[in-house]
Design an enzyme around this catalytic site. Sequence first.
Site, PDB file in Angstrom:
ATOM      1  N   GLU A 322       1.586 -34.102  36.080  1.00 41.30           N
ATOM      2  CA  GLU A 322       2.798 -33.752  35.348  1.00 41.30           C
ATOM      3  C   GLU A 322       2.931 -34.594  34.086  1.00 41.30           C
ATOM      4  O   GLU A 322       3.128 -34.071  32.987  1.00 41.30           O
ATOM      5  CB  GLU A 322       4.025 -33.973  36.244  1.00 41.30           C
ATOM      6  CG  GLU A 322       5.330 -33.615  35.574  1.00 41.30           C
ATOM      7  CD  GLU A 322       5.418 -32.132  35.291  1.00 41.30           C
ATOM      8  OE1 GLU A 322       5.427 -31.351  36.252  1.00 41.30           O
ATOM      9  OE2 GLU A 322       5.451 -31.746  34.108  1.00 41.30           O
ATOM     10  N   ASP A 326       2.812 -33.303  30.241  1.00 40.20           N
ATOM     11  CA  ASP A 326       4.001 -33.359  29.376  1.00 40.20           C
ATOM     12  C   ASP A 326       3.671 -34.005  28.028  1.00 40.20           C
ATOM     13  O   ASP A 326       4.059 -33.481  26.974  1.00 40.20           O
ATOM     14  CB  ASP A 326       5.120 -34.158  30.066  1.00 40.20           C
ATOM     15  CG  ASP A 326       5.741 -33.402  31.224  1.00 40.20           C
ATOM     16  OD1 ASP A 326       5.545 -32.178  31.300  1.00 40.20           O
ATOM     17  OD2 ASP A 326       6.419 -34.039  32.053  1.00 40.20           O
ATOM     18  N   SER A 595       6.414 -26.301  34.340  1.00 45.34           N
ATOM     19  CA  SER A 595       6.275 -27.702  33.926  1.00 45.34           C
ATOM     20  C   SER A 595       5.753 -27.827  32.506  1.00 45.34           C
ATOM     21  O   SER A 595       6.070 -28.785  31.809  1.00 45.34           O
ATOM     22  CB  SER A 595       5.260 -28.405  34.834  1.00 45.34           C
ATOM     23  OG  SER A 595       5.836 -28.756  36.048  1.00 45.34           O
ATOM     24  N   ASP A 636      10.957 -11.552  22.298  1.00 49.96           N
ATOM     25  CA  ASP A 636      11.385 -10.939  23.561  1.00 49.96           C
ATOM     26  C   ASP A 636      10.149 -10.642  24.416  1.00 49.96           C
ATOM     27  O   ASP A 636       9.185 -10.038  23.927  1.00 49.96           O
ATOM     28  CB  ASP A 636      12.135  -9.645  23.238  1.00 49.96           C
ATOM     29  CG  ASP A 636      12.924  -9.119  24.418  1.00 49.96           C
ATOM     30  OD1 ASP A 636      12.903  -9.768  25.486  1.00 49.96           O
ATOM     31  OD2 ASP A 636      13.556  -8.054  24.265  1.00 49.96           O
ATOM     32  N   ILE A 637      10.173 -11.065  25.668  1.00 45.33           N
ATOM     33  CA  ILE A 637       9.060 -10.792  26.586  1.00 45.33           C
ATOM     34  C   ILE A 637       9.473  -9.625  27.474  1.00 45.33           C
ATOM     35  O   ILE A 637      10.518  -9.668  28.124  1.00 45.33           O
ATOM     36  CB  ILE A 637       8.747 -12.034  27.457  1.00 45.33           C
ATOM     37  CG1 ILE A 637       8.462 -13.255  26.565  1.00 45.33           C
ATOM     38  CG2 ILE A 637       7.579 -11.747  28.400  1.00 45.33           C
ATOM     39  CD1 ILE A 637       7.282 -13.107  25.636  1.00 45.33           C
ATOM     40  N   GLY A 655      15.545  -7.530  25.808  1.00 51.69           N
ATOM     41  CA  GLY A 655      16.746  -8.363  25.909  1.00 51.69           C
ATOM     42  C   GLY A 655      16.579  -9.415  26.992  1.00 51.69           C
ATOM     43  O   GLY A 655      15.491  -9.600  27.548  1.00 51.69           O
ATOM     44  N   ASP A 657      16.425 -11.284  30.455  1.00 47.96           N
ATOM     45  CA  ASP A 657      16.127 -10.915  31.830  1.00 47.96           C
ATOM     46  C   ASP A 657      15.938 -12.174  32.662  1.00 47.96           C
ATOM     47  O   ASP A 657      15.625 -13.232  32.130  1.00 47.96           O
ATOM     48  CB  ASP A 657      14.873 -10.013  31.879  1.00 47.96           C
ATOM     49  CG  ASP A 657      13.679 -10.645  31.183  1.00 47.96           C
ATOM     50  OD1 ASP A 657      13.187 -11.675  31.673  1.00 47.96           O
ATOM     51  OD2 ASP A 657      13.241 -10.111  30.126  1.00 47.96           O
TER      52      ASP A 657
END
Length: 678
Positions: A322, A326, A595, A636-637, A655, A657
């Site tokens: 992690e 990061d 993550s 937008d995905i 839009g 979701d």
Amino acid sequence: MHFLVLPCLAAIAIDCVGARVLPSSHIVHEKRDAGSNSNWVKRDRVASHLKVPVRVGLKQNPDALEQAAQWLMDASHPESSKYGQHWTQDEVIEAFRPSTGAVDDVLNWISETAGIAKSKIVHTDNKAFLAFDASVADLESLLQTEYHEHHHEASGRAMITCDQYHIPSHLRDHIDYITPGVKGIQVKSSELTKRSFRPGHMGPGGWGSGPWGGGPGGWQPPKQRPPPFMPHPHNQLSMCDVAITPACLQALYHFRPLSPHAEVSPHNCMGIFEEGDFYAQQDLNSFFTNFTSYIPNGTHPTLDSIDGGMAPVANVSDAGGESDLDFELAIPIIYPQTTTLYQTDDYYYAEGGNGTTTGILNTFLDAIDGSYCTYSAYGETGDDSVLDPTYPDPNGYQGQLMCGVYKPTNVISISYGEQEQDLPAYYQKRQCNEYLKLGLQGVSIFVASGDTGVGGIPGDGSANGCLNNGTVFSPTQPNSCPWLTNVGATKLYPGQTVYDQESAVVDLAGHPYRSAFSSGGGFSNIFPIPSYQSSAVATYFADHNPPYPYYYNGQYNTSKGLYNRNGRGIPDVAANGDNIATYVGGKFTLEGGTSASSPIFAALVTRINEERIKIGKGPVGFINPTLYSHPEVLNDIVNGTNPGCGTAGFSCAPGWDPVTGLGTPNYPKMLGLFLSLP
Ligand SMILES: *[C@@H]1O[C@H](CO)[C@@H](O)[C@H](O)[C@H]1NC(C)=O
Ligand SMILES: *[C@@H]1O[C@H](CO)[C@@H](O)[C@H](O)[C@H]1NC(C)=O
Ligand SMILES: *[C@@H]1O[C@H](CO)[C@@H](O)[C@H](O)[C@H]1NC(C)=O
Ligand SMILES: *[C@@H]1O[C@H](CO)[C@@H](O)[C@H](O)[C@H]1NC(C)=O
Ligand SMILES: *[C@@H]1O[C@H](CO)[C@@H](O)[C@H](O)[C@H]1NC(C)=O
Ligand SMILES: *[C@@H]1O[C@H](CO)[C@@H](O)[C@H](O)[C@H]1NC(C)=O
Ligand SMILES: *[C@@H]1O[C@H](CO)[C@@H](O)[C@H](O)[C@H]1NC(C)=O
């Protein structure tokens, strides 16, 4: 003046209390829940001469709590005339403090009834509670109760607590709760009576706040897998469907690195929270050397060590997936701006406190806002004595709990979380108020939305981690708090390029990772839909109604529904989170998980803050109201789902979701929008 119980004080308390008559002016203020159970064993009465620290948690100004959400909207809604006008910490404390009249009423009661001089009663800096020391006998008469020792056999911890206590009825609306009370205080066993052990029984009451849940709930590390061969040079974009490099992110979200010699604000570091996972400098060095020639070897975060948290690791083989992920994502986006590492909790607690602590983030919040250390709300003052670490820690950090020792950075990224079901609702609500207060002060907090789609972590409460014996969707936390920005994960599918639209991550077969992965999303059972999100959620239900029955008000036990129709929707936005090129443990590897998505989004907002600071404006603070008002600044995905609980989950749609939120960043558009705001 001990006028309420004068006859008792002269006698042996245990006989006298039995005969104590409750004055009619008094009411039961708190009572232990029936039916709760735990490994805590009730033992003897506490010695009457023992001095104990008493805290009277004062209810916050009720008007302030009601208005607080509006204050946050005033400071962060793009159409507000007060946009960008963040509050100082003192202003926040002042606004939430209880009224002077309320404080005086409580002070008078304590000093007149328990005979404690007002000068010995401290009103804490955050105005949230009154603190004083009292003998157990005086406290028992003040609260018309009796205290018993409770012992936790496995850990050797000891507590003082009572089953119920009383206060004058006219103070009911001023006092949140009192410790020691139904919520105990920890004491050293050596301070307690040495009378012979009588195995107690919990009776009908039981121990209210025992370790909750238990299962393997909790943060999941990002997923790792061996990489394929890597293309050279790394700044080419032909293999972004195989491995996401810094060059791929630049192309996907349309930004360039800053000049390595650019002058940057020293006060705009990006903060990253870590706990129980530690970066290795060697990994960062390998990553920068191979992928970002503009970042010098040896570049590292500034360590803000919290309660004994230490990093980096000395031996690269101890590196955490992690932390390395990061910093390898954030630093290349923001360099030469710097990162601040909030490495939280000593090793003993960071590794789970030997199974005793399941709380999360409270000690971190204490360290960046001292007023939170003693904040009273929902029956909890300060950290939870059972769920959170306790310092000094005999197994680790010997100092006192850190309170307000660090200033929060403008942007904070958190890639840790649990499920709502893993922690009591009061714990989550109290913490959520703190996120609101940080937002008021101009802090933007980004949180990974979870890696198990609409479901939970397998084994957490049920085999698949879902609620109601494995059937109902399980929302993640702290994500469900409306004052955070949740980031879901997207990906490029094989054969796609950075010029294609990304899709939601869904990888049910667990290939190529060892376990299934789909981007966390859904609706909170605890928090209602915030105003800034209501029209986006309503549009989703109207135009793309999910094919599942639902329920209202978080009542997942009482119906056949799968999700809460009027809960806060998760996530808010998304960013790439699959096949991320990293070095971990000395090896080149690919990682996946939301993550990764959180630090990517947070780093871009750090860049936006930098541009605003350059032209004399302040940081953006809480960004959700602006993004929901201007979804056009996000990509937008529209493809993908987030399966879980034996269902396909929710579906992406035009839009907002509950899979990828409003979408992924379009950096130039986001920058233009935020630069145009005051
Ligand atoms: C990193 O750079 C070294 C030295 O140029 C090279 O041997 C190695 O293959 C590179 N690793 C990756 C993953 O590209
Ligand atoms: C980076 O720094 C480390 C430690 O000083 C050193 O061992 C390593 O050789 C350096 N790598 C490069 C590419 O300069
Ligand atoms: C680092 O850890 C590995 C694995 O535990 C061990 O084999 C190695 O000897 C350690 N290296 C050093 C320098 O301590
Ligand atoms: C951790 O718990 C185990 C069993 O519950 C116990 O034997 C051990 O002593 C504990 N360790 C510490 C450091 O408390
Ligand atoms: C929970 O589900 C399991 C497996 O489907 C089943 O065996 C068990 O009876 C269920 N328990 C309850 C209380 O419904
Ligand atoms: C729902 O039911 C489970 C077990 O059946 C129980 O543990 C839990 O407390 C209930 N939750 C609510 C909100 O009633
Ligand atoms: C849409 O997502 C599915 C997985 O849910 C994936 O197989 C497919 O390739 C995606 N299509 C496009 C056009 O990205």
